[in-house]
Design a protein around this motif. Structure first.
Motif, PDB file in Angstrom:
ATOM      1  N   LEU A 334      -4.227 -30.527  77.825  1.00 46.77           N
ATOM      2  CA  LEU A 334      -4.200 -29.248  77.115  1.00 46.77           C
ATOM      3  C   LEU A 334      -3.365 -29.386  75.850  1.00 46.77           C
ATOM      4  O   LEU A 334      -2.200 -29.793  75.906  1.00 46.77           O
ATOM      5  CB  LEU A 334      -3.618 -28.164  78.021  1.00 46.77           C
ATOM      6  N   GLU A 347      -6.974 -26.390  72.594  1.00 48.79           N
ATOM      7  CA  GLU A 347      -8.148 -27.188  72.911  1.00 48.79           C
ATOM      8  C   GLU A 347      -7.821 -28.142  74.055  1.00 48.79           C
ATOM      9  O   GLU A 347      -6.640 -28.370  74.378  1.00 48.79           O
ATOM     10  CB  GLU A 347      -8.657 -27.950  71.692  1.00 48.79           C
ATOM     11  N   THR A 359     -10.688 -24.136  73.748  1.00 47.25           N
ATOM     12  CA  THR A 359     -10.633 -23.205  74.854  1.00 47.25           C
ATOM     13  C   THR A 359     -10.235 -21.849  74.301  1.00 47.25           C
ATOM     14  O   THR A 359     -10.002 -21.703  73.102  1.00 47.25           O
ATOM     15  CB  THR A 359      -9.636 -23.680  75.932  1.00 47.25           C
ATOM     16  N   THR A 360     -10.191 -20.848  75.155  1.00 45.42           N
ATOM     17  CA  THR A 360      -9.828 -19.515  74.679  1.00 45.42           C
ATOM     18  C   THR A 360      -8.455 -19.541  74.025  1.00 45.42           C
ATOM     19  O   THR A 360      -7.579 -20.316  74.415  1.00 45.42           O
ATOM     20  CB  THR A 360      -9.827 -18.513  75.844  1.00 45.42           C
ATOM     21  N   PRO A 401      -6.478 -23.155  83.999  1.00 53.53           N
ATOM     22  CA  PRO A 401      -7.600 -23.997  83.571  1.00 53.53           C
ATOM     23  C   PRO A 401      -8.885 -23.744  84.346  1.00 53.53           C
ATOM     24  O   PRO A 401      -9.974 -24.046  83.849  1.00 53.53           O
ATOM     25  CB  PRO A 401      -7.076 -25.418  83.799  1.00 53.53           C
ATOM     26  N   GLY A 404      -9.948 -20.562  82.693  1.00 53.45           N
ATOM     27  CA  GLY A 404      -9.934 -20.709  81.238  1.00 53.45           C
ATOM     28  C   GLY A 404      -9.309 -19.522  80.537  1.00 53.45           C
ATOM     29  O   GLY A 404      -9.660 -19.216  79.395  1.00 53.45           O
TER      30      GLY A 404
END
Length: 679
Positions: A334, A347, A359-360, A401, A404
């Motif tokens: 991450l 990301e 990612t969010t 994760p 997300g």
């Protein structure tokens, strides 16, 4: 060389009888359980304590003990200690409940066995002899447990029922054992750790990253990547492109440069994290930073511990400086935040696809923060400076994760340039740093509990999340370094001290954890042995042999700093834990609760935590296993235990072939253990 430790005994306060003492498991963070026991007339005593020195120079305390009770009564003996120089007889009961399990006595190693023949095996006899009386001797490896913390120690001979429950038995306590300064930091000679730039007079290294990497020869290896070096006599610092792997010989006090690579982007203000390749070997991913011209970069490099080589990796989606990179339990990495526009994004690097995927977005844009993987697979993002509103503290947030998604903890963290370290009981400690609001150097620490602290008999006394109060550290510091030791303690070294201007510190301290159920999670203790060189913006890394190694940094005051090329080590014998998966099988076809029986081993008797992963493609990729209770994965004492895997929630169906991978973690990550099983 390691200076020998002096161990003396001051006036003994004698043997004291204690009744109705709460007994906890041997590891910090353990719980307690009520039990009525028929052997409530057992009485333990300490007859004598004497300092001794083993042939290898290790310090020990000889404890002569007695145990009296009904003939043939069943019992278990535990040897404990706690640090309380101001202890009074009337306060023993509370002190033992609060601090006795901060660290745990270890049985003698082979060096002690050679000297004291035969050594006592404490748990071989579980019943008193026919006369109801037992005498014995225990050699406490005090040096291994106490490290370099000078202390007045009370020794406890603790009697428990065979099932470990609470009884009304009486324990023996002896106080006044003085343990003076012990393991000194030792300078390491050998190749200069600073990167060498051809044609330039350079020295030292600061702002680099440091990662433990494993090798087949069992040596202590650290990968030093990037950072800045300094022109001699100048205050300007230059970003470098080096990726160097050093081998350390702690006993000899030496290190050597084994692998050197360059040619990629120069980088400082970067971040690094490891992941496992298809053969379960470590790979270090080095991400972002800014080059020698101060330009942010999105480039990455990868170091393979199996091949001992460095290769260019894929670019991140954004150029990032002062961001974080942390390994997630599904074997991805991450990447969060950084200066400027990158601060509001995150990301994930997927090693199988060798790509970064956005990612969010996190709830807050931040830089100079910390990212800590929690035992339940989530990540804690804490502190840092806002990329949109100056002087504004940001709420810590959690990344899940699996979903997300991001969620706020609701606690605003007014610190940056701090450290965040996960204890083996699932508690994260944020230590020191600068205040976001006024740049003051902080002398406080904040604790985050991954799990509730439950009371005996039920109920939650100390809920998960941040503690409502802050603890005070021994010395205010920022840009320091911290590492988790194999013993479970946290070692903190160096940093900038408060002042105008701020100057580097040579002071070190440790955090010694109490039980998870305690309101007081532990205590910070100063170390009266300073580093040889004061330093800040350095790295501190625990290696598999147990030593903690300080590398580089800067020395001096802001505006007059000198980059350091020196290495200093604190030597320990706390080796990395190992683990095995003994069995995993659905009971009566129930895939919602699959018992996974494991064994964790640790040469020093220290506690560990574990990550359980599963693979449905013969080990090509792994996912984080969904457990019914992640609290089972922390604070695990050496021996056998059981995790409960909700395989159905992970999509496992009857007839599936599954590979399980268990990763033990103590001071460092241990070698993964695997089991191929079927359902």
């Amino acid at each position: 060389m390691i200076a020998s430790r002096e161990l003396g005994v001051s006036t003994l306060l004698g043997t004291l009888a204690l009744g109705m003492i709460l007994v906890a498991t041997a590891c910090s963070g353990g719980g307690v359980s009520l039990n009525n026991n028929q052997n409530q007339n057992l009485v333990a005593g300490v007859a004598n304590t004497t300092p001794v020195v083993a042939p290898n120079g290790a310090q020990a305390v000889r404890v002569d003990f007695t145990l009296n009770g009904p003939p043939n009564a069943a019992f278990v003996l535990l040897f404990k200690f706690f640090d309380d120089p101001m202890v009074q007889p009337g306060s023993f009961s509370g002190m033992i409940a609060g601090q006795a399990d901060a660290l745990v006595m270890t049985e003698v190693n082979q060096a002690f066995a050679d000297m004291f023949n035969p050594p006592l095996t404490l748990f071989s006899d579980s019943v008193l002899p026919a006369n109801g009386s037992l005498t014995g001797t225990y050699f406490w490896n005090a040096g291994a447990d106490l490290g370099f913390v000078p202390s007045n120690i009370c020794v406890v001979v603790d009697v428990e029922s065979p099932d470990g429950g609470i009884t009304s038995e009486v324990d023996g306590v002896t106080c006044g054992i003085l343990v003076e300064a012990s393991v000194l930091p030792m300078g390491s000679t050998g190749d200069n750790i600073g990167p060498i730039i051809p044609g330039m007079m350079t020295q030292g290294s600061t702002g680099h990253s440091a990662n433990v990497v494993f090798g087949s020869d069992g040596s202590d290896r650290i990968l030093i990547a990037g950072g800045e070096t300094q022109e001699v006599g100048m205050q300007n610092f230059i970003a470098v492109d080096s990726v160097n792997r050093f081998n350390f010989d702690i006993a000899a006090g030496t290190h050597s440069l084994v692998t050197a690579a360059s040619g990629g982007n120069a980088r400082s203000g970067h971040a690094s994290a490891f992941y496992y390749d298809a053969a379960s070997q470590q790979v270090v991913l080095i991400t972002g930073g800014q080059d020698g011209d101060g330009t942010p970069t999105s480039t990455t490099d990868s170091y393979s511990s199996a091949l001992d080589t460095v290769t260019a990796g894929p670019n991140m989606g954004m150029a990032r400086v002062n961001h974080t990179a942390c390994w997630l339990a599904d074997n991805t990495i991450l990447i969060v935040g950084g200066d400027g526009a990158a601060g509001t994004s995150a990301e994930i690097y997927d090693p199988n696809a060798n790509t970064f995927m956005p990612t969010t977005a996190p709830l807050f844009g931040r830089a100079n923060h910390t990212c800590t993987l929690l035992p339940d697979g989530r990540a804690l993002i804490a502190g840092g400076q806002s990329t949109s509103t100056a002087l504004t503290p940001l709420a810590a947030e959690i990344f899940d994760p699996v979903a997300g998604t991001w969620s706020s903890t609701g606690t605003f963290i007014d610190r940056y340039d701090h450290t965040a370290t996960l204890l083996v009981n699932g508690v994260v400690y944020l230590v020191g740093g600068h205040a976001v609001t006024n740049d003051a150097v902080l002398g406080t620490a904040q604790a985050y509990r991954t799990f509730d602290g439950d009371l005996p008999g039920g109920g939650t006394e100390f809920p998960a999340g941040f503690s409502p109060t802050s603890d005070f550290i021994a010395e205010a510091r920022a840009d320091h370094a911290a590492t988790r030791l194999g013993s479970g303690a946290i070692l903190i070294t160096g940093g900038f001290m408060a002042g105008t201007p701020e100057s580097s510190s040579a002071a070190a301290e440790v955090f010694l954890p109490n039980k998870l159920t305690d309101d007081v999670l532990g205590f910070f203790s100063a170390i009266d042995v300073d580093l040889v060189n004061s330093r800040a913006r350095h790295t501190l890394t625990t290696v598999p042999s147990g030593a903690a190694i300080n590398v580089g940094g800067v020395n001096g005051s802001i505006g007059a700093l000198t980059a350091l090329d020196s290495v200093e080590s604190y030597a320990f014998s706390n080796e990395a834990p190992s683990a095995t998966i003994n069995s995993a099988a659905a009971v009566f076809g129930n895939l919602g609760d699959v018992p996974v029986n494991i064994t964790v081993s640790d040469a020093d008797g220290d506690c560990s935590f574990v990550f359980l992963q599963y693979s449905t493609d013969s080990g090509a990729s792994y996912n984080f296993a969904t457990l019914t209770n992640y609290a089972d994965t922390v604070n695990i004492a050496p021996g056998s235990s059981t995790l409960h895997w909700n395989a159905a929630a992970d999509g496992i169906q009857a007839g599936a072939a599954v590979t399980l991978r268990l990763i033990p973690v103590g001071g460092v990550f241990g070698a993964p253990a695997m089991l191929l099983t079927g359902f």
